[in-house]
Design an enzyme around this catalytic site. Structure first.
Site, mmCIF file in Angstrom:
data_model
loop_
_atom_site.group_PDB
_atom_site.id
_atom_site.type_symbol
_atom_site.label_atom_id
_atom_site.label_comp_id
_atom_site.label_asym_id
_atom_site.label_seq_id
_atom_site.Cartn_x
_atom_site.Cartn_y
_atom_site.Cartn_z
ATOM 1 N N ASP A 75 0.746 -1.163 -0.071
ATOM 2 C CA ASP A 75 -0.089 0.027 0.054
ATOM 3 C C ASP A 75 0.858 1.157 0.006
ATOM 4 O O ASP A 75 0.596 2.279 -0.732
ATOM 5 C CB ASP A 75 -0.836 -0.135 1.272
ATOM 6 C CG ASP A 75 -2.150 -1.048 1.040
ATOM 7 O OD1 ASP A 75 -2.083 -1.621 -0.051
ATOM 8 O OD2 ASP A 75 -3.121 -1.199 2.127
ATOM 9 N N ASP A 133 3.907 1.785 -0.932
ATOM 10 C CA ASP A 133 4.405 1.908 -2.658
ATOM 11 C C ASP A 133 3.540 2.469 -3.527
ATOM 12 O O ASP A 133 3.745 3.400 -4.274
ATOM 13 C CB ASP A 133 5.264 0.469 -3.017
ATOM 14 C CG ASP A 133 6.396 0.125 -2.210
ATOM 15 O OD1 ASP A 133 6.919 0.891 -1.605
ATOM 16 O OD2 ASP A 133 6.859 -0.863 -2.321
ATOM 17 N N GLU A 176 -35.535 28.380 -15.743
ATOM 18 C CA GLU A 176 -34.735 28.226 -14.633
ATOM 19 C C GLU A 176 -33.379 27.620 -15.370
ATOM 20 O O GLU A 176 -33.242 27.131 -16.218
ATOM 21 C CB GLU A 176 -35.321 27.273 -13.494
ATOM 22 C CG GLU A 176 -35.061 25.757 -14.322
ATOM 23 C CD GLU A 176 -36.294 24.947 -13.428
ATOM 24 O OE1 GLU A 176 -35.827 24.554 -12.395
ATOM 25 O OE2 GLU A 176 -37.200 24.580 -14.002
ATOM 26 N N LYS A 178 -29.944 25.582 -15.847
ATOM 27 C CA LYS A 178 -29.775 24.256 -15.796
ATOM 28 C C LYS A 178 -28.541 23.784 -15.124
ATOM 29 O O LYS A 178 -27.629 24.320 -15.585
ATOM 30 C CB LYS A 178 -29.712 23.677 -17.471
ATOM 31 C CG LYS A 178 -29.467 22.319 -17.619
ATOM 32 C CD LYS A 178 -29.723 21.733 -19.109
ATOM 33 C CE LYS A 178 -29.575 20.141 -19.347
ATOM 34 N NZ LYS A 178 -28.416 19.647 -18.657
ATOM 35 N N ASP A 215 -25.387 22.219 -13.565
ATOM 36 C CA ASP A 215 -24.360 21.314 -14.347
ATOM 37 C C ASP A 215 -23.802 20.309 -13.110
ATOM 38 O O ASP A 215 -22.704 20.588 -12.772
ATOM 39 C CB ASP A 215 -23.217 22.049 -15.157
ATOM 40 C CG ASP A 215 -22.649 21.066 -16.064
ATOM 41 O OD1 ASP A 215 -23.038 19.723 -16.080
ATOM 42 O OD2 ASP A 215 -21.354 21.407 -16.562
ATOM 43 N N TYR A 265 -35.637 20.757 -8.205
ATOM 44 C CA TYR A 265 -36.475 21.265 -9.559
ATOM 45 C C TYR A 265 -37.567 20.222 -9.993
ATOM 46 O O TYR A 265 -38.068 20.709 -10.956
ATOM 47 C CB TYR A 265 -35.429 21.676 -10.360
ATOM 48 C CG TYR A 265 -34.363 20.646 -10.937
ATOM 49 C CD1 TYR A 265 -35.018 19.594 -11.502
ATOM 50 C CD2 TYR A 265 -33.119 20.772 -10.812
ATOM 51 C CE1 TYR A 265 -34.066 18.386 -11.939
ATOM 52 C CE2 TYR A 265 -32.528 19.617 -11.198
ATOM 53 C CZ TYR A 265 -32.671 18.705 -11.858
ATOM 54 O OH TYR A 265 -31.833 17.561 -12.371
ATOM 55 N N LYS A 290 -29.159 25.409 -24.177
ATOM 56 C CA LYS A 290 -28.008 25.186 -23.959
ATOM 57 C C LYS A 290 -27.254 26.495 -24.341
ATOM 58 O O LYS A 290 -27.585 27.101 -25.356
ATOM 59 C CB LYS A 290 -27.236 23.971 -24.673
ATOM 60 C CG LYS A 290 -27.838 22.816 -24.421
ATOM 61 C CD LYS A 290 -27.979 22.181 -23.094
ATOM 62 C CE LYS A 290 -26.554 21.689 -22.685
ATOM 63 N NZ LYS A 290 -26.286 20.287 -23.242
ATOM 64 N N CYS A 333 -9.314 -0.053 -45.890
ATOM 65 C CA CYS A 333 -9.679 -0.240 -44.593
ATOM 66 C C CYS A 333 -8.253 -0.406 -43.802
ATOM 67 O O CYS A 333 -7.422 -1.120 -44.369
ATOM 68 C CB CYS A 333 -10.524 -1.389 -43.938
ATOM 69 S SG CYS A 333 -10.479 -1.593 -42.385
ATOM 70 N N CYS A 342 -7.954 -4.011 -42.051
ATOM 71 C CA CYS A 342 -8.265 -5.267 -42.440
ATOM 72 C C CYS A 342 -7.596 -5.193 -44.198
ATOM 73 O O CYS A 342 -7.669 -6.174 -44.603
ATOM 74 C CB CYS A 342 -9.391 -5.911 -42.361
ATOM 75 S SG CYS A 342 -10.635 -5.268 -43.371
ATOM 76 N N CYS A 350 -15.759 0.054 -44.347
ATOM 77 C CA CYS A 350 -15.247 -1.035 -44.550
ATOM 78 C C CYS A 350 -15.977 -2.320 -44.978
ATOM 79 O O CYS A 350 -17.200 -2.484 -44.267
ATOM 80 C CB CYS A 350 -14.356 -1.509 -43.479
ATOM 81 S SG CYS A 350 -13.755 -3.215 -43.364
ATOM 82 N N CYS A 376 -13.119 -8.170 -40.724
ATOM 83 C CA CYS A 376 -12.360 -7.032 -40.089
ATOM 84 C C CYS A 376 -12.379 -7.006 -38.633
ATOM 85 O O CYS A 376 -13.108 -6.824 -37.887
ATOM 86 C CB CYS A 376 -13.054 -5.873 -40.466
ATOM 87 S SG CYS A 376 -12.235 -4.376 -39.869
HETATM 88 S S1 IVH Z 1 -35.911 18.800 -15.278
HETATM 89 C C1 IVH Z 1 -38.597 15.390 -16.521
HETATM 90 N N1 IVH Z 1 -34.453 20.827 -14.520
HETATM 91 O O1 IVH Z 1 -30.384 18.102 -16.922
HETATM 92 C C2 IVH Z 1 -37.412 16.451 -16.619
HETATM 93 N N2 IVH Z 1 -33.352 19.022 -15.151
HETATM 94 O O2 IVH Z 1 -30.128 17.170 -19.610
HETATM 95 C C3 IVH Z 1 -36.453 16.134 -15.556
HETATM 96 N N3 IVH Z 1 -30.831 19.428 -14.991
HETATM 97 O O3 IVH Z 1 -31.091 14.901 -16.157
HETATM 98 C C4 IVH Z 1 -35.401 17.328 -15.429
HETATM 99 N N4 IVH Z 1 -31.106 21.326 -14.035
HETATM 100 O O4 IVH Z 1 -29.878 16.042 -14.389
HETATM 101 C C5 IVH Z 1 -34.686 19.723 -15.002
HETATM 102 N N5 IVH Z 1 -33.616 22.859 -13.694
HETATM 103 C C6 IVH Z 1 -33.460 21.746 -14.068
HETATM 104 C C7 IVH Z 1 -32.286 20.989 -14.359
HETATM 105 C C8 IVH Z 1 -32.241 19.745 -14.783
HETATM 106 C C9 IVH Z 1 -30.344 20.495 -14.444
HETATM 107 C C10 IVH Z 1 -30.426 18.222 -15.386
HETATM 108 C C11 IVH Z 1 -31.014 17.034 -14.904
HETATM 109 C C12 IVH Z 1 -31.490 16.247 -16.218
HETATM 110 C C13 IVH Z 1 -30.589 16.783 -17.381
HETATM 111 C C14 IVH Z 1 -31.061 16.382 -18.537
#
Ligand code: IVH
Length: 706
Positions: A43, A45, A126, A128, A130, A236, A324, A429, A432, A447, A453
């Site tokens: 462990d 090492d 709202e 999204k 991450d 959410y 997005k 290819c 192959c 291919c 292949c």
């Molecule tokens: S609603 C039925 N709201 O985005 C809809 N998702 O790309 C359920 N996420 O899997 C999702 N912020 O992990 C919702 N304000 C938000 C969110 C959100 C982040 C994520 C969530 C989902 C993913 C989809």
């Protein structure tokens, strides 16, 4: 050996060599340890080597390898959590990338609901977040279970870990008896920086971004580690509820806030598309100062009754969309173009890049799509990038959007070397030596080697054992490559014959490098465990062109059993007949996919290989999620003529949600024809066949209250 040289004194070339050696040694040690073989190093090492690896990476970040041991936390942790079946599926969201996509989304919603542009329709907007989604189940106001999303149907039980998160209340007052709260686990920028600093000082793994840090921290086997990580949670959405939270999305979110959950303060109600886009711009402006990562804005239809009517496509709701943010960009040099051969024979060009950081992640590979893309043309021959081709040695602009493979957006011609030559796409290819041809209308060169292949065979096998397919513990891409190279397996069925063919199999395997008695026994057990398998996994595992995971699920629920699917695909003819019509009547299956399925089942060698596989398995019938107690459950229904009270799409979606199959044509298998004004040949055929026919009102009263 460079191991004795102080890290500060290593040259770049020495560092690169040592990182390669460390990756190999640490990977071997990991495999030995987790396979419960005698670990080949102590462990202490192991820790020392890992620390040295981290130090070299800290000094030469651009040399960090894709298989860096710092990114390996030991055995795949995911396998160690109990699995949890979600009471209500955890869905993902469809994506939109520009303002037009948002008006189109609003148009689609209105069209489905049959409301005009003048009717008011509001949406919440709202951020999204991450991070990673989590479902929290409360019963009698007490937190009883927390589960990750997993594949949307089955996630991992991380209850102990979720309890350590401050934003997650242990008890709720005045909440419905059953309440599943869904939201995002994330880490703030400040906490992420501090965590990485602590990790680096302790010689531990550092994380590429806050999302990875949040995921790595939540999915820890030891809750004490999760507790030491500063995780947060925004609520959410919700899953199963014993009574409605509200009549609107906004009302429901506010109620979650009253129960004590953090709800995102940037959530706003918008009354039209202009309002949604204005809110998108506001959130985009605030993005840098929020203190946590977001990657877009989510819009949701506010009225929950309308959400219910809109329902879902296979994996995404019709009532929501993620807008997005534009991708992140960086410039770097294209060092080489490699060709990879995929499981369907596609020759995919991959850009090897001088490593560059794009949005916090080091990128050294990017997709180049196909030969037209390299040449500066789209699939219809029109110019892209102003017609600029891509040449080895060029400066190229790389972008990343979310999790997708990095892409190349642009080329800087002012930096092109005089001797740079246009890239010549191979017509043979590289794996192959067979001819690689491009069929008319296909953007991809393939291919023609088929099963001879090796690249196609190996990729097929890797796909077969992948997560959405057979997902065999201990049999990943690496092991498949080894076994294939040693001619132990050539096709999926061979995996199930491994033990018996080499009855001796055990003997042979346990003597291989990296394997021992225990790991070999585990592997054979894991293989046997997967003999009984869900239908949708089998369909997906076949790696049929165009047939992805969600289409496989649609096919599984539509046909119900392997026997039914096999019979239908064997009988079907591309472009005509009942079997073909039935395939196309499945929402989400188009003509290209249907043709691919039918031709695969009719190719002799392919079919024989599938049959050999099926002979090894016991394929479980698909459990229909559709109700069986509605008055139309199990019926095959056809809609024809004009519907006046709902759109065709809504009628179909509603019928399917009540357990009926909706078909596009009348046949002996039709149970009911719903005919509106203007019904023509279908009504006549139904009358000839003696199929019961009702009008729209008759249909509505039939399903009333269901
Ligand atoms: S609603 C039925 N709201 O985005 C809809 N998702 O790309 C359920 N996420 O899997 C999702 N912020 O992990 C919702 N304000 C938000 C969110 C959100 C982040 C994520 C969530 C989902 C993913 C989809």
């Amino acid at each position: 050996m460079t191991a004795d040289i102080a890290v500060e004194k290593l040259s770049e070339a020495e560092a690169e060599r040592e990182l390669a050696r460390l990756a190999e040694v640490l990977l071997r040690a990991n495999t030995a340890y987790h396979g419960e073989d005698a670990p080949d190093i102590s462990d202490a090492d192991y820790d020392a080597l890992k620390r040295r690896n981290t130090e070299i990476e800290a000094r030469f970040p651009h040399l960090k390898r894709a298989d860096s041991p710092s990114d390996v936390v030991g055995a795949p942790v995911a396998e160690k959590f109990d699995k949890v079946r979600h009471a209500v599926r955890m869905l993902s969201l469809a994506n939109a990338f520009d303002d037009d996509d948002i008006s189109e989304f609003d148009d689609r919603v209105r069209k489905f609901l049959n409301v005009t542009a003048e009717t008011s329709l509001s949406y919440t907007a709202e951020p999204k977040i991450d991070g990673l989604s989590l479902s929290l189940r409360y019963e009698g106001g007490k937190l009883v279970q927390a589960a990750t999303r997993g594949d949307g149907e089955v996630g991992e039980n991380v209850t102990g870990n979720a309890r350590t998160i401050d934003d997650i209340p242990e008890t709720l007052t005045s909440a419905p008896d059953v309440l599943e709260v869904r939201g995002e686990v994330y880490m703030s920028h400040a906490d992420f920086e501090a965590l990485n600093e602590r990790q680096a000082q302790a010689g531990e793994k550092t994380f590429a971004n806050p999302r990875n840090a949040a995921a790595g921290s939540l999915r820890q086997l030891d809750s004490a580690i999760t507790k030491s990580r500063p995780l947060r949670f925004f609520a959410y959405a919700w899953g199963e509820v014993s009574e409605p939270l509200s009549t609107t999305q906004m009302g429901a979110i506010e109620r979650l806030g009253k129960f004590g959950f953090s709800i995102n303060p940037e959530t706003k109600l918008c009354t039209d598309v202009e309002g949604m886009i204005a809110q998108y711009r506001v959130i985009e402006q605030k993005r840098a100062t929020l203190g946590y990562d977001i990657d877009g804005v989510v819009y949701k239809v506010n009225d929950l009754t309308l959400q219910g009517r809109l329902g879902f496509r296979s994996t995404t709701p019709r009532w929501a969309i993620a807008h997005k943010f534009p991708a992140e960009l960086a410039w770097t040099r294209l060092e080489a173009v490699d060709i990879q051969v995929g499981r369907t024979g596609a020759l995919s060009p991959v850009a090897r890049l001088a490593p560059v950081t794009v949005g916090g992640v080091v990128v050294s590979n990017a997709t180049l799509h196909n030969e037209d893309y390299i040449a500066g043309r789209d699939s219809k021959g029109a110019e892209i990038r102003g017609g600029k081709d891509i040449r080895v040695g060029d400066w190229v602009q790389v972008y990343r959007a979310g999790d997708v493979i990095p892409k190349i957006a642009d080329v800087d011609l002012s930096k092109r070397l005089d001797d740079a030559v246009a890239y010549e796409f191979p017509t043979i290819c590289p794996e192959c030596g067979s001819d690689a041809i491009r069929e008319e209308g296909d953007a991809v060169r393939r291919c023609t080697g088929g099963i001879i292949c090796p690249a196609q065979a190996v990729e097929k096998l890797k796909h077969f054992v992948s997560r959405g397919a057979f997902d065999i513990e201990g049999l990943g891409a690496k092991q498949v490559e080894q076994f294939y190279a040693d001619k132990w397996i050539a096709e999926p069925a061979d995996i199930f014959r491994l033990k018996e063919c080499y009855g001796s199999g055990m003997q042979q395997l346990k003597n291989r490098e990296g394997w021992g008695e225990k790991s070999a026994t585990n592997l054979f057990e894991a293989i046997d465990e997967k003999r009984e398998i869900d239908l949708h996994r089998v369909i997906f595992s076949l790696g049929i062109r165009h047939v992805g995971e969600s289409a496989s699920k649609l096919l599984a629920t539509s046909y119900g059993s392997w026997a039914a699917l096999e019979e239908a695909l064997t009988q079907a003819t591309v472009g005509e007949g009942d079997a073909w019509d039935h395939l196309l009547s499945i929402d989400g299956i188009g003509a290209v996919m249907a043709a691919s399925l039918v031709t695969t089942f009719q190719q002799e060698a392919e079919r024989a290989s599938i049959d050999r596989l099926i002979a090894e398995l016991s394929v479980k019938d698909a459990i229909s999620t559709a109700p069986t107690d509605s008055p139309v459950a199990g019926m095959t229904v056809v809609f024809t003529g004009t519907l006046e009270k709902m759109t065709r799409a809504e009628a179909k979606a509603r019928a399917e949600s009540l357990g009926a199959k909706v078909s596009g044509s009348v046949s002996g298998k039709t149970d009911l024809l719903v005919a509106g004004p203007g019904a023509g040949s279908k009504a006549k055929k139904a009358a000839d066949l003696g199929v019961k026919t009702i009008d729209e009102d008759g249909w509505l009263s039939l399903i009333e209250g269901a």
